[in-house]
Structures are given as C-alpha cells and as structure tokens.
Design a protein around this motif. Structure first.
Motif, PDB file in Angstrom:
ATOM      1  N   LEU A 120      -9.366   7.308   1.276  1.00 27.21           N
ATOM      2  CA  LEU A 120      -9.237   5.911   0.896  1.00 27.21           C
ATOM      3  C   LEU A 120      -9.123   5.709  -0.614  1.00 27.21           C
ATOM      4  CD1 LEU A 120     -11.719   4.177   3.369  1.00 27.21           C
ATOM      5  CD2 LEU A 120      -9.274   4.647   3.623  1.00 27.21           C
ATOM      6  N   ASP A 121      -9.326   6.774  -1.401  1.00 24.15           N
ATOM      7  CA  ASP A 121      -9.141   6.649  -2.850  1.00 24.15           C
ATOM      8  C   ASP A 121      -7.746   7.095  -3.283  1.00 24.15           C
ATOM      9  OD1 ASP A 121      -9.460   9.328  -2.342  1.00 24.15           O
ATOM     10  OD2 ASP A 121     -11.003   9.673  -3.850  1.00 24.15           O
ATOM     11  N   ALA A 122      -6.826   7.211  -2.332  1.00 26.01           N
ATOM     12  CA  ALA A 122      -5.446   7.560  -2.668  1.00 26.01           C
ATOM     13  C   ALA A 122      -4.823   6.456  -3.512  1.00 26.01           C
ATOM     14  CB  ALA A 122      -4.634   7.772  -1.389  1.00 26.01           C
ATOM     15  N   GLN A 123      -3.798   6.815  -4.267  1.00 24.62           N
ATOM     16  CA  GLN A 123      -3.140   5.859  -5.135  1.00 24.62           C
ATOM     17  C   GLN A 123      -2.353   4.825  -4.329  1.00 24.62           C
ATOM     18  OE1 GLN A 123      -3.117   5.551  -8.656  1.00 24.62           O
ATOM     19  NE2 GLN A 123      -4.922   6.851  -8.345  1.00 24.62           N
ATOM     20  N   THR A 124      -2.288   3.621  -4.879  1.00 23.07           N
ATOM     21  CA  THR A 124      -1.437   2.567  -4.309  1.00 23.07           C
ATOM     22  C   THR A 124      -0.331   2.269  -5.318  1.00 23.07           C
ATOM     23  OG1 THR A 124      -2.855   0.840  -5.245  1.00 23.07           O
ATOM     24  CG2 THR A 124      -3.320   1.559  -2.990  1.00 23.07           C
ATOM     25  N   LYS A 177     -10.939  10.141   5.906  1.00 25.71           N
ATOM     26  CA  LYS A 177      -9.798   9.330   5.474  1.00 25.71           C
ATOM     27  C   LYS A 177      -9.790   9.282   3.938  1.00 25.71           C
ATOM     28  CE  LYS A 177     -11.675   6.180   7.910  1.00 25.71           C
ATOM     29  NZ  LYS A 177     -12.090   4.894   8.486  1.00 25.71           N
ATOM     30  N   GLY A 185     -12.053   0.388   1.434  1.00 28.51           N
ATOM     31  CA  GLY A 185     -11.258   0.894   0.322  1.00 28.51           C
ATOM     32  C   GLY A 185     -10.688  -0.216  -0.527  1.00 28.51           C
ATOM     33  N   SER A 244       2.093   4.651   0.475  1.00 29.92           N
ATOM     34  CA  SER A 244       1.683   5.792   1.294  1.00 29.92           C
ATOM     35  C   SER A 244       0.167   5.856   1.499  1.00 29.92           C
ATOM     36  CB  SER A 244       2.163   7.092   0.653  1.00 29.92           C
ATOM     37  OG  SER A 244       1.623   7.247  -0.663  1.00 29.92           O
ATOM     38  N   HIS A 245      -0.563   4.864   1.029  1.00 27.80           N
ATOM     39  CA  HIS A 245      -2.016   4.812   1.228  1.00 27.80           C
ATOM     40  C   HIS A 245      -2.312   4.587   2.707  1.00 27.80           C
ATOM     41  CE1 HIS A 245      -6.126   3.151   1.063  1.00 27.80           C
ATOM     42  NE2 HIS A 245      -6.242   3.761  -0.110  1.00 27.80           N
ATOM     43  N   TYR A 250      -4.021   2.444   4.095  1.00 24.69           N
ATOM     44  CA  TYR A 250      -4.022   1.027   4.424  1.00 24.69           C
ATOM     45  C   TYR A 250      -2.609   0.448   4.590  1.00 24.69           C
ATOM     46  CZ  TYR A 250      -9.055   0.539   3.579  1.00 24.69           C
ATOM     47  OH  TYR A 250     -10.432   0.631   3.649  1.00 24.69           O
ATOM     48  N   TYR A 273       0.786  -1.232   0.000  1.00 28.25           N
ATOM     49  CA  TYR A 273       0.000   0.000   0.000  1.00 28.25           C
ATOM     50  C   TYR A 273       0.822   1.289   0.000  1.00 28.25           C
ATOM     51  CZ  TYR A 273      -4.356  -2.566   0.562  1.00 28.25           C
ATOM     52  OH  TYR A 273      -5.444  -3.380   0.363  1.00 28.25           O
ATOM     53  N   THR A 316     -12.965  -2.210  -4.535  1.00 28.81           N
ATOM     54  CA  THR A 316     -13.117  -1.742  -3.165  1.00 28.81           C
ATOM     55  C   THR A 316     -14.139  -2.628  -2.467  1.00 28.81           C
ATOM     56  OG1 THR A 316     -14.978  -0.221  -3.512  1.00 28.81           O
ATOM     57  CG2 THR A 316     -12.766   0.617  -4.000  1.00 28.81           C
TER      58      THR A 316
END
Length: 977
Positions: A753-757, A751, A833, A680-681, A683, A678, A786
């Motif tokens: 939760l749609d940040a890039q992985t 939060k 997420g 910097s996500h 999670y 993950y 998700t």
C-alpha cells in the motif's frame, strides 16, 4: 423530494421488501419440474422446523410499539411512542397529500411543494441550518403517491425547536414562498427527474404506469410529474395547492423516542394549536384495473441486457389479499431460493437475475416479476420460460415450507427495522402510516399477524385471483434510446409539446404577514454513551469484539479479513469479489438452494462484502437462532465447493453486473476515476470489485480456491459482534463454529500500500454517452495522507463545510442557488493507504462547463476569500456533536464504527472523545486544512455525458481534454437477440 421520487410506500413495506437475489445451485441441479397441485417442494419433502428456531407467532409477539394518541381541536392528530434508549426524539409528519391528489396539468405539485417546504417560512429563513446546528439527523422529506412526509431526529433538548419549525412551515409558509424560490426548486426537481431518467432502465417506471392504468387514474402519472407541468407551475398555482392540502386536519404527527404523552401534549398544543383548520380534502377514488386483454410493449434503451417484465395492478394495503400477495410474490421471486431463481438462474440458466415483488400502496398495488436475460439466450425462449414459471406457480401454489420460510424471513426483517425511532422506516413512520392509510397506528401488528397466519391455500387463492388476469408485458431492449423522458410521467393525454413556461412577470396578490414567532433555545446535550466494548481471543488466535445491545432480539456479526479489492493487485482483477460471491453458491455438504432455504427458516441473512482494504462475511441473526446461524456461516466460510457449474453461472452474473456498471453513468465515472488517480497502485482496482471483462473471462475455479486459501485465513481475521448476546454466550458458540480453524503454513500475503501513485495533473477525461440528459462529473486527487495519519478531524470538518452535506457550499451553490443539479458532494476516502479527495456532481448537460467552473471557484475561495463563517463553524462542530447520539441507533451502525476504528488504528473510545476533539479545533485549523488538502488544483476530472453537448463547453476551462467512447453494452454487440 429530497431523496428520490421512488422512496418506499411504508415502513412496513420497506421491511417486507421483496427483492430477489440471483444465486446458484449445486452442480447438475436440474430445473424445477412441474408438479401437480398439493405436491411438495421440488427438491425434497417439506423439512421440519430447525431445532431451536423460534416460531412465526413468537416473532410477532416480539414486535410491539406502544403509543398514545390525541387530537387537537384544529384536527392535528398526534401519536406518541416512548423509547428511552437514547436522549433523542424523532419528529415525523405525514401530510395526507401525494401525487394521486394532483389534477391534470399539475403533475409533480406535491413533490415540488415538498422541496419548497425546506426553503424557509415567515419566521425561519432556513429549516436546515438551525436543525443541523441543533444536531438533527436526518433532516429530510419525501413524496409518494399517497403522502408527503418530513422527518428529523433531534436531541431531546432540541424538540421544541423542531416543533416550532414544523409548525411555522405548516402555518406560516406562504408569505415566504417567492417566485425566485419557486424557480430555483423547479430547477432542482427537474434535475432530479433527469438524474433518474439517465439511469439504465430509467424510463421503465413511466411505461409500466402507462400500461397498467388508464389516463386520469390517480396512480398513473409519476410522482415527479412531467417537465411541461413543472415548467407551467405559477406562484398562484403553488399557493392554491398549499391552501387546499396542508391544513393541520390533514396531518399526522408522531413523536417517538425520549418523550411521553404527558410531556408532548402541552408542547404540541403550544406550537400547533393556533394554526387554523384547513379545508377537508376530498378522498381520491382509485383502485386496481383489470386490463381487457394482455398488452405488450418494447422499449429500446441504453441498457446492458434484455429485461423482461410482467405486471398486474392489484389491491391496496387494506385489502384482505394484500398479505398473501406480498408473501406469494416473495416466494415467486423475492426469496434467495425463489421459484424464479431455482428455475431460471440455477436451473435453465437463462437469466442472470430475477425478481418479483408486490409494491403496495394505499388503494392499489403493482405486482411485478422480472427477468434479466443472459446474453446469448434467444428472447422467445426466455419469454416462454418466464411465463411458464409464473403460470405453473399460479396453478399449483406454494408449499408449506415455502410459506413458512417467506413468513419467518419477513418477520425477522421487520424486527430489525424497529431499531430506529425515526427516519423513513423506523417506528415513527410505522405508526404514522398505520394512522394515515388505515386509521390505526397499530395496523403493522395486524399485518404481521395476518402474515404469520398465512397458509399455502391463502397464498394460492390470492395468486390465482390476481395473477390470472390479463398481464402487461414490458421488454427493455438493448440499443439506442428511442424515447424521451422529458415528455413522460405526466397525465397521459397531453400533446408532445411543452406547455408554456410560467410567466415570471405575472403579478400575484400580496399576502398578509404571518404573526411573529421566536425560535426557542436548544437545551444542552449530554455526552455520547457508546456501548461498552468487550474483547477476547479464540483458541486459534482470532480476536473477537462484542458490544452488547438489547433493544431488539437480534445481532449482527462481521468476520473481516485483511484483503479487500486491493488484494487483486496480487492476483487477477475481480478475483476477490467473485470468490466472495461463490461462498454462498455451495459448500461440500450444502447446495445453494439449501443454503438459502436454511437462512430463511432461521430468519438469518448471510452475505459477503468488500472494500478496498477488507473482505467480510456478514451475518444478521435472531438471538434465539444464533447457534445454527453461526454453524451455517462457518460452513460457507470454511468449506466452499467452487464447483465448475456454480462458477460458470456466478461469473456470468458478475459479467452482467459489470456491463450494468459500465452502462450506469455514475458507476462508469467512479471506475474510471480510480484507475486514473492510482495508476499501478493496488487502489487502482475498481471499487465495485468487478475487475474487467478480460480479467473476469480469465478467472477459473482453481484461481478462486487459491485466493480463498491465500486471503480468508484465521491469522488475517477479526470478528465483531453487536447485539443481544453476552460474551459468556457468544464465545463458546464461536469456538464451536470457528475455533478449530487453523492458519496455513504459508506466510501471510502483504499488500504493497506504500507503492507510488501518479503525480496529480489537471486534465479532463470525457466519456461520450449519447442521449444523456445529465452529465455525471467525478473529480479527484490523491492526498499526501493515509488512513492512519493522525489528526484527520480538521480535514473532515473542512470537507463538511465545502461539500459533505446538504448545507455544504458546493451543494448550496450548484443545487440550491443555481438549480443545475439534484445534489453535489465531496468526500475524503477512508482507506488504510493513500487517501483521495473526491467530488461527485450530476448536472444538467447544458451546464457541465459552468458547473466545473463553479466548483473550481467555490473551492478556491475556501479559505482565502471566504473563510469559515460562524454559522458553518457551529454547524460542523457543535451541531455534529449534538448529532452523535442519533448516529448509533442500530446494531449495524455501532458495528461499522467499531470495525472502522480497528481498521484505522483508532482508540476504541474514539467516538466518545470526538466531542472534545471537535471543540478543540478552531475555525483557523479548519481553514488551514482546506487550504492544504481541498484546493481544486491538479484535479483529474471524469465526465460521462453527451459529447456533442458537453465538449464545446469545456473549451473555456483551459484544461487538456481526452475523449473516450463509452463501453459497448453487451446487447449492442449482437450477443443477444
């Protein structure tokens, strides 16, 4: 055994589990001073009973398992208990043979045979396939010193199938036991042993048995046995063991659930009546041993902190002192407000955790107290402090209040355990163990009555009698492992050279074929009746969900917040977990000891937990004590003190837990994989919520207060309740406890939760952990899904085929066929997420590379080369549908389902509609889901194992390898002497 060689002795003992929890006291609370015999509790005079609380005698009156019993001419004893709450029947068989029956040179035989029992009989090629296809859950077995048991809970319409299969392996197993099956299960068992030995403190069990019992004592050698004896087992040995111990006259069968004796008796006679009686099994002579003098032993191991233990052997479960010793050891180190906690964790703060217990077997018990020493504390001071608490307690005994609290909390736990009709700790096991160990299925009732009647004098006399004898002291000292589990666990007088392995070429006599028998059909199963759900809203806007169930006079409450460990991405890693831990460490009006004692008097249990998405405050309470239990819960939630002294102590415990996680191969692998997948996500936060050493050191009480105000607020909350209460009773109590709680003016945190992985990439991270007999393999990939993506069911069924369950392809290949592992599984995370595919495989160290190759090959073949078979399709669809009624026996299971549905945005009748959903999914859709989501390309692999053994095996995989050192244990840094 199929689960673990250390499963508990009995259902009642499981309910009476005497484990300690280390909690902190109020600022400035001094260590408990010694008092003269007869004086009261160190903190206050003995309090009176809580207003409205039920008495111990009343609790005992509510525990009842009516039964009927009959015995067949061949000696098979059958017990029947009727419980019509669901259309299911638990089938529980106890064979009166365990590791204590094993002679020299044959240690581990009872457990090895338990594994062979699942390998098929003359008329049943596999027990798991038809049972799981019929909806059995669980289908399992276990072995311990005094018995071997087998359990399955099946739909009522599959009862004849279960009885047919159990009778066939009782009466027609031997013709199907081949050398190939013996060799494969031998490998599985040896990997089970390696898996246990590979854990921190994993060799201590052997040392305790060696210290307490002389060579040849039936309880000295371990249930899993020695590697040498397992290697030496021959097919002739195994056949002889079965013939001597597995006759129907040595078995107790319990049928519990949707069945009555009139229906059961002809079925049992039909399926078991023709099996001939076996030889009588000679009783084992064993008992407690008094050491001639105190014994001390040090064991150096790869552990995070110094662990000091004190052990004595004690009486068996039929001895009159057994109930008093259970409660006495519970007071010493099992209660949250125990003597050891108050003195060593909250008081002198020399320990990060403590425990005491009475592990009670049929003929002996092991009485144990332990202390995990706080880093920086001198060993001599810790030893003296531990011994002083024990000596003082034995000298003066418990107070009336301590006995009452221990009794009520114990009885409350027993009531909760009776929700299940089967399994390893339900009503079936409770009745079976009473018959097997005491000749009385109702022994549980006599035990509970004896516990309820205990006085401080009874407990004190038992403690003085048994704990005043010479003690065995074992210390597990941080450092490099110096002992080898491969040569431990056996009879005790063997040379440290392996016995010659069994000769596969040895000829064994051919057996006459067993009579042919035909498997009966499974009757149709009715639709799932999920409890009705009621909804309301408190005056401050908190939604409330209730599912009423009246099987037991208890309930569970979950107050869930949209926070979780992912919230630490907006704070400091470890914040959420430590803040939740601090809720029980003191409020503005109660210290931690008072909080623990009040729970014990109420028979309640309050705890906190979290996942990536959710932070929760949980309550388990007796229905009669709901009002005061809710009031106490509200005080913990709304008014935590976050006092500096409590914070320092609790953070020290979290740091010790982190060091333990970093020392445990599976935990270290899981922590590493989440950060690798993950990036910097949010999670990427460790799933154990412990953060890092640096982040824990940086936290402060003010940071926890800020996180509490930020995340535990009514507009982020949801309350779910399951159990014996009506909405008319519940809502006013919730309003009184929580209705006046107002949301802060600050906007709700969000939060991202749609940040890039990170983009998936095939690679291996090898963490070097020397002297590891196993490698722990974790692998994963973030999926383009998700938790709220609709239509997940084909993927879940595909995962069941490939890796989720005993019959999955990976487990069947790597465990059952190759014998390289005790168990392999896959899973798809259930977060809100981005979800991830995860693979978990502990394997013997010299097969690490081969296991990865096998995993890649098996996953690649599905579905391209090996599509879903008809057998697999039936098992994961119709078999899962038939199993639905068994999955919601307990209040906690129902609560988890409701919470999960709400969290993932599912309709509240999701599980009711699940049967129709599964039936609408064909094999093609399951294969398509496997092809899209479950392929091994771009997996990140994390391996925790011995580099010198593992790294050469990875060269043929054509994957880049990064080698890292395992974290240094606290004890290896010189912080602890």
């Amino acid at each position: 055994m199929r689960l673990s060689p250390t499963s508990s002795l009995s259902a009642l003992a499981a309910a009476l589990a005497l484990s300690a929890c280390a909690t902190a006291g109020p600022p400035g609370t001094p260590p408990a001073p010694a008092v003269a015999p007869g004086q009261e509790n160190r903190y206050s005079a003995t309090p009176g009973p809580v207003a409205g609380a039920v008495s111990a005698e009343e609790l005992v009156s509510r525990v009842d398992i009516p039964f009927e019993k009959f015995v067949l001419p061949n000696g098979l004893t059958t017990i029947v208990h009727t419980d019509r709450k669901a259309p299911i029947v638990a089938v529980t068989l106890y064979y009166k043979v365990g590791s204590k029956n094993e002679p020299r040179g044959h240690t581990g035989f009872a457990h090895l045979y338990e594994h062979l029992f699942f390998g098929g009989s003359a008329n049943v090629p596999s027990f798991d396939i038809p049972l799981e296809g019929a909806g059995s859950t669980p289908t399992n077995g276990s072995t311990w010193y005094d018995r071997t048991n087998y359990v399955e809970t099946v739909p009522t319409g599959a009862l004849d199938l279960a009885l047919f299969m159990e009778s066939d392996r009782m009466g027609a197993l031997l013709p199907a036991v081949s050398q190939d099956k013996l060799d494969k299960q031998r490998g599985v068992v040896q990997n089970e042993k390696r898996q246990g030995d590979n854990q921190p403190y994993g060799l201590a069990e052997y040392a305790v048995a060696d210290g307490l019992f002389p060579v040849g004592h039936p309880y000295r050698h371990s249930t899993i046995g020695s590697m040498a004896d397992l290697d030496a087992a021959t097919l002739t040995d195994v056949r002889k063991w079965f013939t001597e111990h597995y006759g129907p006259n040595n078995v107790v069968l319990v049928l519990s659930g949707d069945i009555d004796a009139a229906t059961a008796k002809p079925k049992v006679e039909k399926w078991f009546g023709q099996i001939p009686k076996g030889p009588d099994v000679a009783p084992v002579q064993a008992g407690p041993v008094t050491l001639p003098a105190p014994i001390s032993r040090d064991m150096t191991d790869q552990v995070p902190v110094l662990r000091l233990t004190r052990q004595w052997s004690g009486p068996g479960l039929n001895d009159g002192d057994a109930p008093a010793l259970r409660v006495g050891m519970h007071i010493l180190g099992g209660l949250a407000s125990s003597q050891l906690d108050n003195a060593l964790v909250r008081g002198s703060q020399q320990a990060v955790s403590v425990s005491a217990s009475a592990q009670v077997y049929q003929q002996v018990s092991v009485l144990e107290a332990s202390m995990d020493v706080k880093p920086g504390v001198e060993r001599a001071a810790a030893e003296a402090a531990l011994d002083k608490v024990i000596t003082d307690f034995v000298a003066r005994g418990p107070s009336e209040d301590e006995v009452r609290r221990a009794v009520v909390s114990t009885l409350s736990a027993e009531i909760g355990g009776l929700e299940q009709v089967g399994g390893f700790s339900g009503k079936g096991a409770t009745l079976a163990e009473g018959q097997v160990y005491s000749g009385d299925p109702a022994k549980y009732k006599a035990d509970l009555q004896a516990i309820a009647a205990l006085t401080p004098q009874n407990v004190h006399e038992a403690l003085r009698k048994w704990l005043s004898r010479p003690v065995y002291k074992l210390a597990i000292v941080p450092g490099a492992r110096t002992e080898n589990g491969n040569v431990m666990g056996g009879w005790g007088d063997e040379k440290e050279t392996a016995a010659p392995p069994a000769d596969a070429k040895t000829k064994t006599a051919k057996l006459a074929p067993a009579p042919k028998r035909t498997s009966p059909p499974v009757a149709p199963v009715g639709e799932l009746a999920f409890p009705a759900i009621e909804r309301t809203t408190l005056s401050n806007g908190i939604p409330v969900v209730l599912a009423r169930r009246t099987a037991v006079p208890k309930l569970v409450v979950s107050i869930d917040f949209d926070a979780g460990f992912a919230a630490d991405a907006l704070d400091t890693p470890g914040t959420q977990g430590l803040m939740l831990d601090m809720l029980e460490e003191g409020t503005k009006t109660r210290n931690a000891t008072q909080i623990a004692e009040e729970q014990e008097r109420l028979g309640a249990s309050i705890g906190t937990t979290a996942s990536l998405d959710t932070s929760s405050v949980m309550l388990s309470a007796l229905s009669a004590n709901l009002a005061p239990s809710l009031a106490l819960t509200a005080d913990l939630l709304l008014h935590p003190a976050f006092a500096q002294a409590d914070f320092d102590r609790t953070r020290g415990q979290a740091q010790a837990q982190l060091s333990q996680a970093e020392s445990t191969p599976s935990a270290l692998a899981a922590r590493t994989l989440s950060s690798e997948l993950y990036g910097s996500h949010p999670y990427a936060q460790p799933g154990d919520g412990l953060g890092t050493r640096i982040s824990l050191a940086a936290l402060t009480p003010s940071a926890l207060r800020a996180a509490h105000a930020k995340w535990l607020r009514p507009d982020l909350a949801r309350i779910t309740v399951v159990g014996d209460v009506t909405m008319a009773e519940l809502k006013p109590l919730l309003e009184k406890a929580l209705g006046g709680w107002k949301a802060p003016a600050a906007a709700k945190p969000v939060k991202v939760l749609d940040a890039q992985t990170p983009a998936p990439a095939s690679r291996i991270v090898l963490i070097d952990r020397p002297n590891s007999p196993q490698s722990v393999i974790y692998a994963g990939r973030v999926l383009p899904l998700t938790g709220r993506t609709p239509g997940e069911e084909p993927l879940m069924l595909a995962n069941d085929v490939v890796g989720n369950g005993f019959l999955s392809r990976l487990n069947a290949d790597i465990r059952e066929d190759k014998g390289w592992s005790y168990g392999v599984r896959t899973g798809v995370t259930q977060s809100i997420g981005p979800r991830a595919l995860q693979i978990m495989a502990p394997v013997q160290a010299d097969r690490t590379g081969d296991s990865i190759s096998a995993i890649i090959k098996d996953m690649t073949a599905f579905p391209a080369k090996q599509p879903v078979s008809a057998e697999e399709y039936q098992r994961v669809t119709e078999g899962a549908i038939r199993a639905l009624p068994t999955q919601f026996e307990t209040n906690s299971a129902v609560l988890s389902a409701i919470v999960k549905n709400d969290r993932l945005g599912r309709p509240e009748d999701y599980y009711v509609r699940l049967a129709a959903t599964y039936r609408a999914i064909d094999a093609r859709r399951i294969g398509a889901a496997a092809g899209q989501y479950l392929q091994p390309a771009d997996l990140t692999w994390v391996i925790v194992g011995d580099r010198k053994i593992v790294e050469p095996q990875l060269k043929g995989l054509s994957l880049p390898v990064e080698v890292r050192e395992a974290p240094t244990a606290i004890g290896d840094e010189g912080e602890q002497q």
